[in-house]
Design a protein around this motif. Structure first.
Motif, PDB file in Angstrom:
ATOM      1  N   LEU A  73      64.468-136.288 -48.513  1.00 44.09           N
ATOM      2  CA  LEU A  73      65.229-136.972 -46.842  1.00 44.09           C
ATOM      3  C   LEU A  73      66.647-137.451 -47.740  1.00 44.09           C
ATOM      4  CD1 LEU A  73      62.532-139.990 -46.597  1.00 44.09           C
ATOM      5  CD2 LEU A  73      63.614-138.584 -44.855  1.00 44.09           C
ATOM      6  N   ALA A  74      66.605-137.431 -48.986  1.00 47.88           N
ATOM      7  CA  ALA A  74      68.186-137.952 -48.986  1.00 47.88           C
ATOM      8  C   ALA A  74      69.376-136.700 -49.067  1.00 47.88           C
ATOM      9  CB  ALA A  74      68.463-138.127 -50.996  1.00 47.88           C
ATOM     10  N   ARG A  75      68.756-134.934 -49.383  1.00 52.95           N
ATOM     11  CA  ARG A  75      68.981-134.120 -48.831  1.00 52.95           C
ATOM     12  C   ARG A  75      69.242-134.042 -47.967  1.00 52.95           C
ATOM     13  NH1 ARG A  75      66.385-132.854 -53.340  1.00 52.95           N
ATOM     14  NH2 ARG A  75      64.444-132.364 -53.014  1.00 52.95           N
ATOM     15  N   LYS A  76      68.503-134.215 -47.071  1.00 58.97           N
ATOM     16  CA  LYS A  76      68.314-133.774 -45.469  1.00 58.97           C
ATOM     17  C   LYS A  76      69.264-134.867 -44.941  1.00 58.97           C
ATOM     18  CE  LYS A  76      65.541-132.444 -41.183  1.00 58.97           C
ATOM     19  NZ  LYS A  76      64.411-132.921 -40.507  1.00 58.97           N
ATOM     20  N   ASN A  78      74.475-142.205 -56.346  1.00 59.25           N
ATOM     21  CA  ASN A  78      74.473-142.326 -57.660  1.00 59.25           C
ATOM     22  C   ASN A  78      73.144-143.590 -58.462  1.00 59.25           C
ATOM     23  OD1 ASN A  78      76.710-140.943 -58.411  1.00 59.25           O
ATOM     24  ND2 ASN A  78      78.287-142.379 -58.397  1.00 59.25           N
ATOM     25  N   PHE A  79      72.682-144.704 -57.228  1.00 58.13           N
ATOM     26  CA  PHE A  79      71.749-144.921 -57.636  1.00 58.13           C
ATOM     27  C   PHE A  79      70.040-144.164 -57.584  1.00 58.13           C
ATOM     28  CE2 PHE A  79      68.099-147.404 -55.737  1.00 58.13           C
ATOM     29  CZ  PHE A  79      68.042-148.641 -56.724  1.00 58.13           C
ATOM     30  N   GLY A  80      70.477-143.283 -56.622  1.00 57.45           N
ATOM     31  CA  GLY A  80      69.417-142.673 -56.203  1.00 57.45           C
ATOM     32  C   GLY A  80      69.197-141.740 -57.452  1.00 57.45           C
ATOM     33  N   LYS A  81      70.672-141.113 -58.004  1.00 54.88           N
ATOM     34  CA  LYS A  81      70.320-140.417 -59.294  1.00 54.88           C
ATOM     35  C   LYS A  81      69.504-140.985 -60.465  1.00 54.88           C
ATOM     36  CE  LYS A  81      74.255-137.203 -57.232  1.00 54.88           C
ATOM     37  NZ  LYS A  81      75.203-136.810 -57.596  1.00 54.88           N
ATOM     38  N   ASP A 105      66.105-142.587 -59.064  1.00 56.84           N
ATOM     39  CA  ASP A 105      64.479-141.262 -59.639  1.00 56.84           C
ATOM     40  C   ASP A 105      64.304-140.976 -60.322  1.00 56.84           C
ATOM     41  OD1 ASP A 105      63.368-139.851 -57.205  1.00 56.84           O
ATOM     42  OD2 ASP A 105      63.995-138.472 -58.280  1.00 56.84           O
ATOM     43  N   PRO A 106      64.824-140.832 -61.146  1.00 57.39           N
ATOM     44  CA  PRO A 106      64.206-140.392 -62.716  1.00 57.39           C
ATOM     45  C   PRO A 106      63.872-141.315 -63.727  1.00 57.39           C
ATOM     46  CG  PRO A 106      65.778-139.677 -63.151  1.00 57.39           C
ATOM     47  CD  PRO A 106      66.287-140.685 -61.676  1.00 57.39           C
ATOM     48  N   ILE A 107      64.091-142.177 -63.362  1.00 57.91           N
ATOM     49  CA  ILE A 107      63.624-144.095 -63.937  1.00 57.91           C
ATOM     50  C   ILE A 107      62.237-144.417 -62.807  1.00 57.91           C
ATOM     51  CG2 ILE A 107      63.544-146.274 -64.277  1.00 57.91           C
ATOM     52  CD1 ILE A 107      66.398-145.589 -64.877  1.00 57.91           C
ATOM     53  N   ALA A 108      61.948-143.841 -62.011  1.00 57.85           N
ATOM     54  CA  ALA A 108      60.896-144.106 -61.162  1.00 57.85           C
ATOM     55  C   ALA A 108      59.646-143.527 -61.672  1.00 57.85           C
ATOM     56  CB  ALA A 108      61.097-144.110 -59.752  1.00 57.85           C
ATOM     57  N   ASP A 109      60.101-141.945 -62.256  1.00 56.89           N
ATOM     58  CA  ASP A 109      59.053-140.873 -62.178  1.00 56.89           C
ATOM     59  C   ASP A 109      58.546-140.891 -63.312  1.00 56.89           C
ATOM     60  OD1 ASP A 109      59.439-139.643 -59.847  1.00 56.89           O
ATOM     61  OD2 ASP A 109      61.230-138.076 -60.848  1.00 56.89           O
ATOM     62  N   VAL A 122      77.723-138.116 -62.969  1.00 59.83           N
ATOM     63  CA  VAL A 122      76.045-138.771 -63.514  1.00 59.83           C
ATOM     64  C   VAL A 122      75.170-137.372 -63.631  1.00 59.83           C
ATOM     65  CG1 VAL A 122      74.170-139.101 -61.713  1.00 59.83           C
ATOM     66  CG2 VAL A 122      76.033-140.599 -61.464  1.00 59.83           C
ATOM     67  N   MET A 123      74.741-137.270 -64.325  1.00 60.83           N
ATOM     68  CA  MET A 123      73.213-135.930 -64.491  1.00 60.83           C
ATOM     69  C   MET A 123      72.487-135.974 -63.678  1.00 60.83           C
ATOM     70  SD  MET A 123      73.750-135.638 -69.136  1.00 60.83           S
ATOM     71  CE  MET A 123      72.297-134.642 -68.702  1.00 60.83           C
TER      72      MET A 123
END
Length: 202
Positions: free
Chosen positions: A62-65, A71-74, A77-81, A127-128
């Protein structure tokens, strides 16, 4: 496009990421209820784990489409994973009470949260985002953890030996990729820091 308004942090992709984080305690409760010896609760934990992991794919798509990358998502997202897979690793270590599983859990979690902490340290330079290797690593971890969450050892007349060996192989691949991508992230962070400092001094 230059001058384009950046997307708001209040979007559906980020909302799914937050749902994944909030769902971690519920998943952990399902997994550890009755010390993991209930087929019903283990199956419910597997369903919860699968649904929460699926949100990882959906929020990224969804984010890409719809150009909702923030930056929050970047960072989130890995924190959630890592929160979800970390709960699975620790919960399974408690259930199986195996020194080998605990060793794998400790190695993986030290790498995962170490890289997460490093992301925050280098945030001042940029941001990485997660690389392709990191995404494959997460997929292998999810498949392996899902195999262990299924209560194969509690069922009768299930070809658990074959499924368990497949799960072992998936986990071995996940651990190898976890370590190799960790090294790559450290190299990328060093390069990002050097590039930012060079740009600031020019």
């Amino acid at each position: 496009m230059a001058g384009a308004t950046p997307p708001s942090n209040l979007n559906i992709a980020n909302a799914l990421t937050v749902v994944r984080i909030v769902g971690v305690p519920f998943f952990g409760w399902l997994l550890l209820t009755h010390d993991g010896e209930s087929i019903g609760f283990r199956l419910a934990a597997w369903v919860a784990f699968a649904l929460l992991m699926i949100t990882d794919r959906i929020d990224g798509d969804l984010a890409r489409k719809y150009d909702l990358v923030t930056n929050f998502g970047k960072l989130a997202d890995p924190i959630a994973d890592k929160a979800l897979t970390g709960m699975a690793f620790v919960g399974l270590s408690i259930i199986f009470d195996s020194w080998l599983f605990w060793a794998v859990t400790i190695v993986v979690l030290v790498r995962e949260w170490g890289i997460t902490a490093m992301r925050f340290v280098v945030k001042r330079y940029g941001v990485m985002p997660a690389g392709q290797g990191g995404k494959v690593k997460t997929m292998l971890q999810a498949l392996a953890l899902g195999g262990y969450i299924l209560p194969l050892e509690l069922w009768d007349n299930v070809p658990s030996d074959i499924l368990l060996w497949i799960t072992h192989l998936l986990m071995a691949g996940a651990v190898i990729l976890t370590l190799t991508t960790g090294v790559q992230y450290v190299k990328d962070a060093i390069a990002l820091r050097r590039s930012a400092k060079a740009g600031a001094s020019s």
